[in-house]
Design an enzyme around this catalytic site. Structure first.
Site, PDB file in Angstrom:
ATOM      1  N   ALA A  92      12.114  -5.299 120.901  1.00 37.57           N
ATOM      2  CA  ALA A  92      12.144  -6.299 119.824  1.00 37.57           C
ATOM      3  C   ALA A  92      10.934  -6.151 118.909  1.00 37.57           C
ATOM      4  CB  ALA A  92      12.200  -7.705 120.413  1.00 37.57           C
ATOM      5  N   GLY A  93      11.187  -6.300 117.625  1.00 36.23           N
ATOM      6  CA  GLY A  93      10.101  -6.207 116.653  1.00 36.23           C
ATOM      7  C   GLY A  93      10.676  -5.854 115.301  1.00 36.23           C
ATOM      8  N   SER A 135       5.701   4.635 118.513  1.00 38.76           N
ATOM      9  CA  SER A 135       6.179   5.512 117.452  1.00 38.76           C
ATOM     10  C   SER A 135       5.166   6.614 117.169  1.00 38.76           C
ATOM     11  CB  SER A 135       6.361   4.651 116.195  1.00 38.76           C
ATOM     12  OG  SER A 135       6.503   5.470 115.066  1.00 38.76           O
ATOM     13  N   TYR A 160       2.973  -1.920 109.814  1.00 39.45           N
ATOM     14  CA  TYR A 160       3.921  -1.662 110.914  1.00 39.45           C
ATOM     15  C   TYR A 160       3.290  -0.701 111.925  1.00 39.45           C
ATOM     16  CZ  TYR A 160       7.530   0.761 113.512  1.00 39.45           C
ATOM     17  OH  TYR A 160       8.228   1.347 114.536  1.00 39.45           O
ATOM     18  N   LYS A 164       1.946  -1.104 116.119  1.00 37.29           N
ATOM     19  CA  LYS A 164       2.237  -0.230 117.271  1.00 37.29           C
ATOM     20  C   LYS A 164       0.925   0.254 117.910  1.00 37.29           C
ATOM     21  CE  LYS A 164       6.666  -0.417 117.099  1.00 37.29           C
ATOM     22  NZ  LYS A 164       7.391  -1.132 118.137  1.00 37.29           N
ATOM     23  N   PHE A 189       9.905   9.993 117.856  1.00 37.81           N
ATOM     24  CA  PHE A 189       9.806  10.699 116.579  1.00 37.81           C
ATOM     25  C   PHE A 189      10.902  10.135 115.658  1.00 37.81           C
ATOM     26  CE2 PHE A 189       6.184  13.507 116.601  1.00 37.81           C
ATOM     27  CZ  PHE A 189       5.654  13.092 117.816  1.00 37.81           C
TER      28      PHE A 189
HETATM   29  P1  NAD Z   1      16.236  -2.558 115.339  1.00 37.54           P
HETATM   30  O1  NAD Z   1      15.715  -3.430 114.262  1.00 37.54           O
HETATM   31  O2  NAD Z   1      17.602  -2.014 115.202  1.00 37.54           O
HETATM   32  O3  NAD Z   1      16.140  -3.312 116.746  1.00 37.54           O
HETATM   33  C1  NAD Z   1      15.184  -4.301 117.024  1.00 37.54           C
HETATM   34  C2  NAD Z   1      15.936  -5.497 117.589  1.00 37.54           C
HETATM   35  O4  NAD Z   1      14.985  -6.526 117.882  1.00 37.54           O
HETATM   36  C3  NAD Z   1      16.951  -6.078 116.594  1.00 37.54           C
HETATM   37  O5  NAD Z   1      18.184  -6.245 117.237  1.00 37.54           O
HETATM   38  C4  NAD Z   1      16.347  -7.430 116.204  1.00 37.54           C
HETATM   39  O6  NAD Z   1      17.340  -8.398 115.930  1.00 37.54           O
HETATM   40  C5  NAD Z   1      15.525  -7.764 117.443  1.00 37.54           C
HETATM   41  N1  NAD Z   1      14.394  -8.645 117.191  1.00 37.54           N
HETATM   42  C6  NAD Z   1      13.426  -8.519 116.257  1.00 37.54           C
HETATM   43  N2  NAD Z   1      12.554  -9.544 116.336  1.00 37.54           N
HETATM   44  C7  NAD Z   1      12.983 -10.327 117.365  1.00 37.54           C
HETATM   45  C8  NAD Z   1      12.515 -11.538 117.944  1.00 37.54           C
HETATM   46  N3  NAD Z   1      11.446 -12.158 117.471  1.00 37.54           N
HETATM   47  N4  NAD Z   1      13.171 -12.058 118.997  1.00 37.54           N
HETATM   48  C9  NAD Z   1      14.290 -11.453 119.482  1.00 37.54           C
HETATM   49  N5  NAD Z   1      14.791 -10.310 118.974  1.00 37.54           N
HETATM   50  C10 NAD Z   1      14.139  -9.758 117.923  1.00 37.54           C
HETATM   51  O7  NAD Z   1      15.189  -1.385 115.530  1.00 37.54           O
HETATM   52  P2  NAD Z   1      15.307  -0.049 116.372  1.00 37.54           P
HETATM   53  O8  NAD Z   1      15.401   1.086 115.419  1.00 37.54           O
HETATM   54  O9  NAD Z   1      16.327  -0.186 117.428  1.00 37.54           O
HETATM   55  O10 NAD Z   1      13.863   0.000 117.007  1.00 37.54           O
HETATM   56  C11 NAD Z   1      13.585  -0.542 118.277  1.00 37.54           C
HETATM   57  C12 NAD Z   1      12.106  -0.417 118.551  1.00 37.54           C
HETATM   58  O11 NAD Z   1      11.723   0.953 118.433  1.00 37.54           O
HETATM   59  C13 NAD Z   1      11.236  -1.186 117.552  1.00 37.54           C
HETATM   60  O12 NAD Z   1      10.147  -1.729 118.259  1.00 37.54           O
HETATM   61  C14 NAD Z   1      10.785  -0.107 116.606  1.00 37.54           C
HETATM   62  O13 NAD Z   1       9.544  -0.413 116.019  1.00 37.54           O
HETATM   63  C15 NAD Z   1      10.651   1.091 117.530  1.00 37.54           C
HETATM   64  N6  NAD Z   1      10.774   2.372 116.818  1.00 37.54           N
HETATM   65  C16 NAD Z   1      11.882   2.630 116.051  1.00 37.54           C
HETATM   66  C17 NAD Z   1      11.972   3.837 115.369  1.00 37.54           C
HETATM   67  C18 NAD Z   1      13.169   4.143 114.499  1.00 37.54           C
HETATM   68  O14 NAD Z   1      13.095   5.094 113.710  1.00 37.54           O
HETATM   69  N7  NAD Z   1      14.267   3.412 114.587  1.00 37.54           N
HETATM   70  C19 NAD Z   1      10.946   4.782 115.475  1.00 37.54           C
HETATM   71  C20 NAD Z   1       9.849   4.498 116.269  1.00 37.54           C
HETATM   72  C21 NAD Z   1       9.775   3.283 116.941  1.00 37.54           C
END
Ligand code: NAD
Ligand code: UDP
Length: 346
Positions: A92-93, A135, A160, A164, A189
């Protein structure tokens, strides 16, 4: 990839925060397939309830779901009261780089304060196993390519990325204060692609910031053309190079990280999750067009502020210590992204 998950662990209950999101939903599928029991929480701030139903449909398995904000300490405690949680995977985030520059407070509150609330609650209930979504952005301006886990972190270029970096530091301090914690920090990545069923995938609202969702919207005629941010980098064709990894491979990495925590009992582990291959923007466009038999019109525009030329992982540590091997190809990533978009638009 071999899962060490044994029969004795069959009822291990994992709390997944943000489990309805892009990476979370794919990870939930892999966890359920590997025999874990799940409790998922999400407030749908960047996802939809359909993803939760899709996880059930793909796996044929059920789990508890709480629609809630993970910053709500009272509700979070209720989740721990009602379920015997063994470990937490924390997705979550908020994750939009540009938005984090506009609204840094929102990012620090949701990502950093939220993580502290979660960690405090875990401590209260004696749950000391955590897999955290970090990340490659924590490396800031890369010290060397390919990036190894011991490269310098910090020097992040947006709030952001700084959230992290801060959370990683918090986790390190917690582990140093109490070495009975088992913490795996996974530095992703560039995750792209979708589950082969086409039932879950990346579905950003509005105009996407990232390359693959943008290409997909152009291919689906939702956007006119792709702007390629610079063709004058010191790369093979002048366009930026990244380490794209299929989201299903990434999801499997979480199962392996959990197994590692189970096996080692405690410790602080940091892994790059990438393929070790760098592909340029033009590689992506051409592969997408070829695999899906579509056109992706583009124009070359100026560089995007803050972009680095090349970024890819050295995935050796994850391979040696977790048995992690990203097996899906760039063709799979492009095909599955388009398949998901077509299914969604039907
Ligand atoms: P995403 O936004 O699809 O998933 C995050 C989920 O968290 C969403 O479903 C959102 O509704 C939920 N959320 C956010 N705040 C919340 C809260 N306060 N309470 C409850 N739920 C909450 O993002 P993702 O791409 O699946 O990424 C997941 C994690 O991986 C994140 O922490 C992101 O920073 C990290 N990340 C993602 C990437 C990428 O390219 N997608 C790369 C590196 C790191
Ligand atoms: N990119 C691009 N046009 C876009 C989005 C991205 O040319 O509309 C390029 C970007 O400059 C980078 C690569 O595609 O070289 C990957 O960008 P993305 O935002 O997906 O990932 P990140 O830069 O955060 O690794």
């Amino acid at each position: 990839m071999v899962y060490l998950h044994s029969k004795d662990d069959d009822c291990m209950k994992i709390l997944v925060t943000g489990g309805a999101g892009y990476i979370g939903s794919h990870t939930c599928v892999e966890l359920l397939n590997a025999g874990f029991d799940l409790v998922i929480i999400d407030n749908f701030s960047n996802s939809k309830p359909e993803a939760v139903e899709a996880i059930k449909k793909i796996t044929g398995k059920d789990f508890k779901f709480y629609e809630m904000d993970y910053l709500n300490r009272e509700l979070l405690e209720k989740v721990f009261e009602e379920n015997e949680i063994s470990a937490v995977i924390h997705f979550a985030g908020y994750k939009a780089v540009g938005e984090s520059v506009e609204k840094p407070m929102d990012y620090y509150i949701n990502n950093v304060s939220g993580s502290l609330t979660l960690l405090n609650t875990m401590k209260k209930y004696g749950v000391k196993k955590l897999v955290f979504s970090s990340s490659a952005t924590v490396y800031g301006w890369p010290e060397k390519i390919p990036l190894t886990e011991d490269c310098h972190v910090g020097g992040t270029t947006n709030p952001y990325g700084t959230t992290k970096f801060f959370i990683e530091r918090i986790l390190e301090d917690i582990y140093h204060s109490d070495s009975t914690w088992g913490i795996a920090i996974l530095r992703y990545f560039n995750p792209i692609g979708a589950h082969e069923s086409g039932l879950i995938g990346e579905d950003p609202q509005g105009i996407p910031n990232n390359l693959m969702p943008y290409i997909t919207k152009v291919a689906s005629n939702e956007l006119e053309k792709l702007s390629i941010f610079g063709d004058d980098y010191d790369t093979k064709d002048g366009t930026g190079v990244r380490d794209y990894i299929h989201v299903v491979d990434l999801a499997k990495g979480h199962v392996l990280a959990l197994n590692k925590l189970e096996k080692e009992k405690s410790g602080l582990f940091i892994y790059n999750l990438g393929t070790g291959n760098g592909y340029s923007v033009l590689d992506m466009v051409k592969t997408y067009e070829r695999v899906n038999q579509v056109e992706v019109p583009y124009e070359i525009v100026g560089r995007r502020k803050g972009d680095i030329a090349i970024c890819y992982a050295d995935p050796t540590k994850a391979k040696e210590e977790l048995g992690f091997i990203a097996s899906k190809t760039l063709e799979d990533m492009c095909r599955d992204s388009y398949h998901f978009a077509r299914k969604k638009n039907r």
